[in-house]
Design a protein around this motif. Structure first.
Motif, PDB file in Angstrom:
ATOM      1  N   GLY A  72       0.799  -1.216   0.000  1.00 49.68           N
ATOM      2  CA  GLY A  72       0.000   0.000   0.000  1.00 49.68           C
ATOM      3  C   GLY A  72       0.833   1.267   0.000  1.00 49.68           C
ATOM      4  N   GLU A  73       0.152   2.390   0.047  1.00 46.85           N
ATOM      5  CA  GLU A  73       0.825   3.681  -0.080  1.00 46.85           C
ATOM      6  C   GLU A  73       1.677   4.028   1.135  1.00 46.85           C
ATOM      7  OE1 GLU A  73      -2.963   6.424   1.461  1.00 46.85           O
ATOM      8  OE2 GLU A  73      -2.381   6.395  -0.653  1.00 46.85           O
ATOM      9  N   ASN A  74       1.443   3.349   2.264  1.00 46.30           N
ATOM     10  CA  ASN A  74       2.222   3.619   3.465  1.00 46.30           C
ATOM     11  C   ASN A  74       3.385   2.652   3.647  1.00 46.30           C
ATOM     12  OD1 ASN A  74       0.709   5.847   4.524  1.00 46.30           O
ATOM     13  ND2 ASN A  74      -0.906   4.399   5.118  1.00 46.30           N
ATOM     14  N   ALA A  75       3.691   1.843   2.619  1.00 50.15           N
ATOM     15  CA  ALA A  75       4.711   0.808   2.758  1.00 50.15           C
ATOM     16  C   ALA A  75       6.066   1.388   3.139  1.00 50.15           C
ATOM     17  CB  ALA A  75       4.818   0.000   1.463  1.00 50.15           C
ATOM     18  N   GLU A  76       6.459   2.468   2.474  1.00 45.48           N
ATOM     19  CA  GLU A  76       7.789   3.022   2.745  1.00 45.48           C
ATOM     20  C   GLU A  76       7.878   3.595   4.153  1.00 45.48           C
ATOM     21  OE1 GLU A  76      11.352   5.154   0.340  1.00 45.48           O
ATOM     22  OE2 GLU A  76       9.396   4.829  -0.595  1.00 45.48           O
ATOM     23  N   ARG A  77       6.846   4.283   4.581  1.00 46.34           N
ATOM     24  CA  ARG A  77       6.865   4.848   5.932  1.00 46.34           C
ATOM     25  C   ARG A  77       6.844   3.736   6.977  1.00 46.34           C
ATOM     26  NH1 ARG A  77       2.327   8.805   7.093  1.00 46.34           N
ATOM     27  NH2 ARG A  77       1.121   7.523   5.663  1.00 46.34           N
ATOM     28  N   LEU A  78       6.094   2.680   6.709  1.00 45.77           N
ATOM     29  CA  LEU A  78       6.041   1.562   7.649  1.00 45.77           C
ATOM     30  C   LEU A  78       7.400   0.874   7.741  1.00 45.77           C
ATOM     31  CD1 LEU A  78       4.195  -0.158   9.485  1.00 45.77           C
ATOM     32  CD2 LEU A  78       3.770  -1.635   7.516  1.00 45.77           C
ATOM     33  N   ASN A  79       8.048   0.697   6.602  1.00 44.41           N
ATOM     34  CA  ASN A  79       9.365   0.073   6.599  1.00 44.41           C
ATOM     35  C   ASN A  79      10.380   0.942   7.353  1.00 44.41           C
ATOM     36  OD1 ASN A  79      11.250  -2.005   5.646  1.00 44.41           O
ATOM     37  ND2 ASN A  79      12.115  -0.385   4.389  1.00 44.41           N
ATOM     38  N   ASN A  80      10.327   2.236   7.153  1.00 44.53           N
ATOM     39  CA  ASN A  80      11.233   3.135   7.870  1.00 44.53           C
ATOM     40  C   ASN A  80      11.031   3.032   9.377  1.00 44.53           C
ATOM     41  OD1 ASN A  80      12.549   4.287   5.630  1.00 44.53           O
ATOM     42  ND2 ASN A  80      10.930   5.789   5.336  1.00 44.53           N
ATOM     43  N   GLU A  81       9.778   3.052   9.790  1.00 41.37           N
ATOM     44  CA  GLU A  81       9.478   3.067  11.218  1.00 41.37           C
ATOM     45  C   GLU A  81       9.813   1.739  11.892  1.00 41.37           C
ATOM     46  OE1 GLU A  81       8.626   4.738  14.728  1.00 41.37           O
ATOM     47  OE2 GLU A  81       8.542   5.812  12.822  1.00 41.37           O
ATOM     48  N   LEU A  82       9.429   0.628  11.265  1.00 38.53           N
ATOM     49  CA  LEU A  82       9.660  -0.668  11.909  1.00 38.53           C
ATOM     50  C   LEU A  82      11.120  -1.097  11.835  1.00 38.53           C
ATOM     51  CD1 LEU A  82       6.499  -2.851  11.205  1.00 38.53           C
ATOM     52  CD2 LEU A  82       6.947  -1.126  12.953  1.00 38.53           C
ATOM     53  N   SER A  83      11.852  -0.621  10.830  1.00 35.34           N
ATOM     54  CA  SER A  83      13.290  -0.920  10.787  1.00 35.34           C
ATOM     55  C   SER A  83      13.994  -0.336  12.008  1.00 35.34           C
ATOM     56  CB  SER A  83      13.919  -0.355   9.508  1.00 35.34           C
ATOM     57  OG  SER A  83      13.432  -1.037   8.363  1.00 35.34           O
ATOM     58  N   GLN A 105      12.797  -0.361  14.834  1.00 35.92           N
ATOM     59  CA  GLN A 105      12.362  -1.151  15.977  1.00 35.92           C
ATOM     60  C   GLN A 105      12.747  -2.623  15.823  1.00 35.92           C
ATOM     61  OE1 GLN A 105       8.188   0.038  17.233  1.00 35.92           O
ATOM     62  NE2 GLN A 105       8.404   1.345  15.437  1.00 35.92           N
ATOM     63  N   GLY A 106      13.801  -2.863  15.062  1.00 40.14           N
ATOM     64  CA  GLY A 106      14.350  -4.215  14.987  1.00 40.14           C
ATOM     65  C   GLY A 106      13.769  -5.104  13.924  1.00 40.14           C
ATOM     66  N   PHE A 107      12.905  -4.574  13.045  1.00 38.47           N
ATOM     67  CA  PHE A 107      12.326  -5.388  11.982  1.00 38.47           C
ATOM     68  C   PHE A 107      13.246  -5.396  10.764  1.00 38.47           C
ATOM     69  CE2 PHE A 107       8.610  -4.953  14.560  1.00 38.47           C
ATOM     70  CZ  PHE A 107       7.747  -5.962  14.208  1.00 38.47           C
ATOM     71  N   ARG A 108      13.100  -6.433   9.938  1.00 34.97           N
ATOM     72  CA  ARG A 108      13.825  -6.587   8.685  1.00 34.97           C
ATOM     73  C   ARG A 108      12.830  -6.843   7.564  1.00 34.97           C
ATOM     74  NH1 ARG A 108      18.659  -5.273   7.569  1.00 34.97           N
ATOM     75  NH2 ARG A 108      19.272  -7.181   6.518  1.00 34.97           N
ATOM     76  N   ARG A 109      13.224  -6.479   6.337  1.00 36.60           N
ATOM     77  CA  ARG A 109      12.346  -6.728   5.188  1.00 36.60           C
ATOM     78  C   ARG A 109      12.761  -7.977   4.437  1.00 36.60           C
ATOM     79  NH1 ARG A 109      11.939  -6.135  -0.277  1.00 36.60           N
ATOM     80  NH2 ARG A 109      14.057  -5.289  -0.484  1.00 36.60           N
ATOM     81  N   SER A 110      11.786  -8.750   4.003  1.00 37.47           N
ATOM     82  CA  SER A 110      11.977  -9.855   3.070  1.00 37.47           C
ATOM     83  C   SER A 110      10.839  -9.778   2.061  1.00 37.47           C
ATOM     84  CB  SER A 110      11.961 -11.208   3.787  1.00 37.47           C
ATOM     85  OG  SER A 110      12.085 -12.275   2.860  1.00 37.47           O
ATOM     86  N   GLN A 111      11.164  -9.303   0.835  1.00 35.68           N
ATOM     87  CA  GLN A 111      10.155  -9.062  -0.192  1.00 35.68           C
ATOM     88  C   GLN A 111       9.070  -8.148   0.358  1.00 35.68           C
ATOM     89  OE1 GLN A 111      10.851 -13.565  -1.569  1.00 35.68           O
ATOM     90  NE2 GLN A 111       9.115 -12.676  -2.594  1.00 35.68           N
ATOM     91  N   ASN A 112       7.827  -8.623   0.417  1.00 38.53           N
ATOM     92  CA  ASN A 112       6.728  -7.767   0.862  1.00 38.53           C
ATOM     93  C   ASN A 112       6.324  -8.027   2.306  1.00 38.53           C
ATOM     94  OD1 ASN A 112       6.423  -6.526  -1.704  1.00 38.53           O
ATOM     95  ND2 ASN A 112       5.354  -8.342  -2.432  1.00 38.53           N
ATOM     96  N   VAL A 113       7.292  -8.434   3.111  1.00 37.16           N
ATOM     97  CA  VAL A 113       7.023  -8.763   4.509  1.00 37.16           C
ATOM     98  C   VAL A 113       8.068  -8.089   5.399  1.00 37.16           C
ATOM     99  CG1 VAL A 113       7.024 -10.638   6.211  1.00 37.16           C
ATOM    100  CG2 VAL A 113       5.902 -10.964   4.014  1.00 37.16           C
TER     101      VAL A 113
END
Length: 278
Positions: free
Chosen positions: A36-47, A49-57
């Protein structure tokens, strides 16, 4: 005028499976979709907080009785190479760097297969085919780059020979090294360390304060190299802290070392104060 409400991300937990880092452990991941349109902001914020990206997750470890995995990042302003890291820079100084759009190629996949066959033949990616590899590289809803490192051109290889590749996300506060691989024959040149050192240089040039390395795991030999970088921070108990002596970090299990899933989700901060759903 049409108005729509933001959709809060929902969080899920994977089924337990053998831990790839510590023998005899079972791992579990907390994850959410990145779309969705908030994907980049969500990725920035959760990164952050210790999150990592794998494709669309987006995911982070959430094991039942173990909290050994710690997200790690290098504070670029405080990094200075050690004597051995300076030698790594000199040894790999011949390599040229090219940052391209996230598009998979057959040359990349051939290098990826050689890397897996020599270093991770029994790992979770061992059976990946070219279509799965392409999905890993290309399925990104955010700003990502493929960083290629190549040997100089020769008569037999006029475009140079691909030596290493790193799939890298560009965050609002740094570079996140999603996955890297390299020519196995170059392992003695510490090319994996060189890729990190070069990302620090790129981040510094771009004015970005951090380079995110993924997870550091005390007690895991394959993760030990990450502790050798000055300016390293780890995310522990909801905050980033300077990493001290690696021996100070415990990899022992304890039934009370991890908060219940509902509490973990409740503590997650989202863009624009969006509510979380467990």
């Amino acid at each position: 005028m049409r108005h729509t409400l933001p959709i809060a991300p929902q969080f899920y937990v994977t089924a337990p499976q053998p831990c790839p880092y510590l023998d005899g452990r079972m791992e579990r991941k907390l994850f959410t979709a990145l779309q969705g349109e908030n994907a980049e902001r969500l990725n920035n914020e959760l990164s952050k907080q210790g999150f990592r990206r794998s494709q669309n997750v987006l995911y982070r470890p959430s094991c039942a009785e173990c909290s050994a995995c710690l997200s790690a990042r290098i504070r670029v302003a405080d990094f200075a190479p050690t004597k051995s890291q300076k030698r790594v820079l000199r040894k790999n100084g011949r390599l040229s760097r090219a940052a391209i759009s996230p598009w998979a190629t057959e040359t990349q996949f051939a290098l990826f297969r050689r890397y897996l066959d020599h270093r991770h033949a029994d790992g979770g990616m061992a059976d990946m085919d070219i279509f799965e590899f392409a999905a890993m590289v290309e399925e990104t809803p955010i700003r990502s780059r493929v960083i290629e490192y190549s040997d100089p051109p020769t008569q037999d290889a006029p475009r140079g020979t691909l030596a290493a590749v790193c799939l890298t996300d560009v965050l609002d506060d740094g570079l996140s090294m999603v996955y890297s691989f390299f020519e196995p024959e170059l392992a003695n040149d510490s090319i994996g360390t060189y890729i990190i050192l070069d990302h620090i240089a790129v981040a510094r040039e771009a004015g970005l304060p951090y380079v995110y390395l993924g997870y550091w795991v005390p007690g895991s030999r394959k993760m030990g190299y990450k502790a050798r970088f000055k300016g390293l921070e780890v995310y522990r108990q909801g905050a980033w802290e300077d990493m001290t002596d690696p021996s100070d970090y415990d990899s022992e299990t304890h039934p009370l070392s991890v908060d219940p899933i509902a509490e973990q989700v409740a503590k997650i901060s989202l863009p624009d104060s969006m509510p979380t759903k467990g």
